[in-house]
Design a protein around this motif. Structure first.
Motif, short mmCIF file in Angstrom:
data_model
loop_
_atom_site.label_atom_id
_atom_site.label_comp_id
_atom_site.label_asym_id
_atom_site.label_seq_id
_atom_site.Cartn_x
_atom_site.Cartn_y
_atom_site.Cartn_z
N ASN A 30 0.81 -1.22 0.00
CA ASN A 30 0.00 0.00 0.00
C ASN A 30 0.84 1.28 0.00
O ASN A 30 0.31 2.38 0.14
CB ASN A 30 -0.92 0.00 1.22
N GLU A 31 2.15 1.12 -0.11
CA GLU A 31 3.01 2.31 -0.12
C GLU A 31 2.84 3.06 -1.43
O GLU A 31 2.53 2.46 -2.47
CB GLU A 31 4.48 1.89 0.07
N PRO A 32 3.11 4.39 -1.43
CA PRO A 32 2.96 5.15 -2.68
C PRO A 32 3.87 4.60 -3.78
O PRO A 32 5.05 4.36 -3.55
CB PRO A 32 3.36 6.58 -2.28
N GLY A 33 3.29 4.42 -4.95
CA GLY A 33 4.08 3.99 -6.11
C GLY A 33 4.16 2.48 -6.27
O GLY A 33 4.54 1.98 -7.34
N GLY A 63 10.78 0.94 -11.16
CA GLY A 63 11.71 0.89 -10.03
C GLY A 63 11.40 -0.35 -9.22
O GLY A 63 10.32 -0.92 -9.34
N MET A 64 12.39 -0.78 -8.41
CA MET A 64 12.11 -1.95 -7.58
C MET A 64 12.88 -1.90 -6.27
O MET A 64 13.95 -1.29 -6.16
CB MET A 64 12.44 -3.24 -8.33
N GLU A 93 16.78 -0.61 -5.40
CA GLU A 93 17.23 -0.32 -4.03
C GLU A 93 17.11 -1.58 -3.19
O GLU A 93 16.20 -2.38 -3.39
CB GLU A 93 16.37 0.78 -3.41
N ILE A 94 18.06 -1.73 -2.27
CA ILE A 94 18.03 -2.88 -1.38
C ILE A 94 17.65 -2.41 0.02
O ILE A 94 18.24 -1.44 0.52
CB ILE A 94 19.43 -3.55 -1.30
N ALA A 95 16.67 -3.07 0.63
CA ALA A 95 16.40 -2.82 2.05
C ALA A 95 17.03 -3.97 2.81
O ALA A 95 16.67 -5.13 2.60
CB ALA A 95 14.90 -2.75 2.31
N ILE A 123 11.48 2.33 -0.45
CA ILE A 123 10.46 2.72 -1.44
C ILE A 123 10.44 4.24 -1.61
O ILE A 123 10.39 4.76 -2.72
CB ILE A 123 9.06 2.20 -1.01
N ALA A 124 10.53 4.95 -0.47
CA ALA A 124 10.54 6.42 -0.53
C ALA A 124 11.71 6.90 -1.38
O ALA A 124 11.60 7.88 -2.12
CB ALA A 124 10.64 6.99 0.88
#
Lengths: 664, 130
Positions: A30-33, A63-64, A93-95, A123-124
């Motif tokens: 549900n995050e933006p984008g 993006g991912m 991007e890696i979390a 994600i941001a």
């Protein structure tokens, strides 16, 4: 708006054991984008990568975010996966929900909560990411090796062997370095000259190698693959291409009283000299400080006797400019000065010598033709005391000694002691040690042989003072194991002086913008995994300029540096890292803060013309980043007071978005 | 190490300003010491024994008064341990105890001697009594 895919990895039970991966992928949906979110057992596996590729195509992702292990581990993997599916690598991007989350938490609820927050932050950031394309720069296929000791020689030979041209710059009139001064080498006792001089000849005969002896580097500009270097070839007053090295001039020169630096001042040479018989290049050099002809125009004997007509009293220093793709620092070491060690009477008695002087005294080509004698009276010494760690491991006074262990002294002292007992069995040999450090192949066996087979007296303790008395040296020392103070009347005292980097290393490091440690040893890019590279791209390290080393280690490192250079020179183009700094010229106030903090010398200031709103033009001084040199450390972005500097891929806005996402 | 010894050790370390852990056991202090043969415990032993809390024997040893305080060991120690300052601190710990003055005012007349500078007596008196 981005179309972002989220891929949560279980990493088997590594992550899934402490983090509810299902909950994470659900929460991030549900995050933006975000248009797609899933989880899988091993995202880095082929099947996992296929999930990513299909999702990129199916959902037209721009993006991912991969919630997985540290980016150090698999960022490159997932960037490749993205690129294979047509997504720009820098949109990934890696979390890190493994090292920084599942591995440090025990509670599933806390772990899951944190994993979600880390995912949100990534994600941001991706929402603000822009595709980046790495730049390219050409490579000059020539290497420069600074220093012509065994390190420089080995590096040059290996690079030349691979087919690339190499130049060696050596400040002395000959290559060979410290190894040329040694007698035997531990632990196999081969004669140093016998193994070194063939290599020197190889260098001289190799078509790919040029030697600039009696020369120094005066200026280095440019960046990896494209260095512009100025080399000053000092006037030696002898035409190098004409001199045959016959040595007649060095016999006839009337100026006989010049201390011979090759023998550490223990004998004299002439004003025109060849350092030693196997010198490369074998060319005479006139010492301008000693030559009567150069000083007051009265002499000219060498020119008269030279059949080849090689003498040229009017020779001038010459500046050579050349381009290089890679530079290897191989500036080596020197023993430290013994002037501050009054307790050992080095400056009071000629019979207190350093180990390097001992090396010359036992060398067949040395001042005593290899006969071990006391420098004061030429008599054979019957009692010799060796003192270890003179100036090494000395933390009390930085002006006196060095805090580090010089590493080579234990072994060469064992060698000196053993060879002395072997050649002169009537000599009593004492070695005072703090610890005997012999980590190396066949090293400890060698030291034990000195004790067990050759009867060298190893005494645990330090020498406190040496006092000349008559023709003896009274040595006062402690024997810690016997808890006694010893008094030995010695004939010769040999000090194992600490070693320090050559004085030329510091100015060279400034020219190369290569970093150094507090002891002036060059710093490596990574102490374990990148030991022969400087943090500055295109600069490599060989030998004792990086830290104290013996010959086997120096040669290994020299070849390793050569391998790295060859790897660089093989490339036609260098792909840069696009995550480099750039300056917003309209905001830059020209303060130079960024230039001062840049460890790589990537920032220069240029005068640029700007059109003003009233259609006039104005010239302003603004920062300009060379993307080929910038390593993306970000120091400049912090230093910039006006916020003009920013880092591609790590822009201040992106970092702030991450922080906001975490704090929300 | 019991609590009392630990406190004594801390006290000596604090008074002297010496960190005995810096010692790398090279023995240069004892090698350089001109009073070595007079001493029961030698400079390097002082450092090690204070470090390991074995202080009682030092307090009772004559070595405390045989150290000349010439500071040769302080000058030459490659690690900056400063053994003489440690000896001094142990000596202070000894003489500060009630009635433990090593040199009493009454002892002085017997020590007087034409060749002995008065300064030395004053200095010794300061050193050996509280």
């Amino acid at each position: 708006m981005q179309r972002i895919g989220v891929f949560v990895c279980w990493c088997g039970s590594n992550i899934a054991g402490t983090v509810d991966v299902q909950a994470v992928s659900e929460a991030l949906k549900n995050e933006p984008g975000v248009v797609f979110s899933t989880n899988y057992q091993y995202m880095c596996s082929q099947a996992g990568q296929d999930i990513i590729k299909n999702a990129i195509k199916e959902h037209k992702l721009t993006g991912m975010v991969v919630c997985s292990c540290s980016p150090r581990m698999h960022e490159a993997t997932f960037r490749k996966t993205a690129a294979a599916a047509g997504l720009n690598s820098y949109m990934v991007e890696i979390a890190n929900i493994r090292e920084q989350c599942s591995w440090v938490h025990k509670d599933m609820q806390i772990g899951t909560e944190k994993a979600i927050i880390l995912g949100k932050a990534a994600i941001a950031k991706v929402n603000l990411n822009a595709p980046l394309v790495p730049g390219e720069s050409p490579v000059t296929k020539r290497a420069l090796v600074i220093g012509g000791g065994i390190a420089g020689i080995q590096t040059a030979l290996d690079i030349a062997e691979a087919g690339f041209p190499v130049d060696i710059v050596e400040t002395k009139p000959t290559i060979g370095g410290k190894m040329a001064q040694l007698d035997k080498t531990f632990p196999t006792l081969d004669c140093a000259a016998c193994i070194l001089t063939p290599k020197m000849v190889d260098v001289a005969q190799n078509e790919n190698i040029r030697i600039f002896s009696y020369s120094e580097v005066t200026e280095v500009k440019g960046f990896v693959g494209n260095f512009d270097v100025k080399i000053k070839k000092k006037a030696r007053y002898v035409k190098e291409d004409v001199c045959t090295g016959c040595g007649l001039c060095t016999e006839k020169c009337p100026q006989k009283k010049v201390p011979n630096e090759f023998n550490l001042g223990m004998d004299n040479r002439r004003a025109i000299y060849i350092p030693f018989a196997q010198a490369v290049p074998k060319v005479a050099t006139i010492d301008p400080n000693a030559c009567n002809m150069l000083k007051n125009g009265k002499c000219g004997v060498c020119a008269k006797v030279c059949a080849a007509g090689a003498i040229d009293y009017k020779q001038q220093d010459e500046i050579i400019e050349e381009k290089y793709g890679a530079i290897v620092a191989a500036t080596g070491f020197n023993p430290i000065s013994m002037d501050k060690f009054d307790e050992y009477a080095y400056n009071q008695s000629k019979d207190v010598i350093t180990s390097l002087e001992f090396e010359r005294l036992t060398n067949a080509a040395g001042p005593s033709a290899g006969k071990l004698i006391r420098p004061s009276d030429g008599k054979h010494p019957h009692t010799i005391v060796f003192v270890q760690c003179v100036g090494s491991r000395c933390a009390a006074c930085a002006e006196k000694g060095k805090e580090y262990c010089s590493k080579i002294c234990c072994m060469y002292t064992a060698k000196h002691a053993m060879l002395t007992r072997d050649k002169y069995p009537d000599t009593e040999v004492y070695v005072f040690y703090i610890d005997v450090r012999t980590p190396g192949k066949n090293f400890d066996e060698f030291y034990r042989r000195a004790v067990e087979e050759y009867g060298v007296h190893y005494i645990k303790g330090m020498v406190g003072k040496v006092a000349p008395e008559g023709d003896k040296l009274m040595v006062q020392a402690s024997d810690l194991l016997a808890n006694k103070q010893l008094h030995i009347a010695a004939d010769l005292v040999v000090l194992a002086a600490a070693i320090e980097p050559d004085k030329s290393a510091r100015p060279l490091a400034t020219m190369l913008t290569a970093s150094m440690d507090t002891n002036d040893f060059f710093t490596e890019a990574h102490p374990k995994l990148r030991p022969v590279e400087s943090p500055t791209a295109g600069i490599f390290l060989s030998g004792a300029c990086q830290g104290p080393k013996d010959i086997p280690e120096t040669v290994s490192q020299a070849s390793a540096a050569a391998a790295k250079v060859i790897g660089l020179l093989c490339k036609d183009k260098l792909t840069g890292n696009p995550c480099v700094a750039h300056s917003n010229e309209l905001m830059c106030n020209g303060c130079s803060s960024c230039e001062r903090v840049c460890p790589y010398g990537a920032i220069t200031y240029i005068d640029k013309e700007f059109r003003m709103p009233d259609r006039t033009t104005r010239v302003r001084r603004v920062a300009s980043v060379n993307p080929a040199v910038c390593q993306g450390c970000g120091a400049c972005t912090v230093a910039c007071p006006s916020g003009a500097m920013d880092l591609n891929g790590f822009a201040s806005k992106q970092i702030m978005a991450e922080v906001d996402a975490i704090c929300k | 190490m019991n609590k009392e010894t630990e406190n004594l050790r801390k006290e000596i370390v604090r008074i002297s300003g010496v960190n005995p852990v810096k010692c790398m056991r090279c023995g240069k202090c004892s090698a350089t010491c001109p009073a070595y043969d007079e001493m029961e415990y030698h400079p390097h032993q002082f450092v090690y024994m204070v470090e390991s809390g074995d202080i009682e024997p030092l307090l009772n040893s004559k070595s405390l008064y045989q150290c000349l305080t010439c500071f040769a060991c302080v000058d030459r120690c490659p690690r900056g341990v400063e053994p003489a300052k440690l000896v001094e601190a142990v000596r202070l710990a000894a003489v500060r105890k009630q009635g433990a003055n090593h040199l009493k005012a009454d002892d002085i007349p017997a020590l007087l001697d034409e060749d002995l500078p008065q300064q030395a007596i004053v200095s010794a008196f300061r050193k050996y009594s509280k």
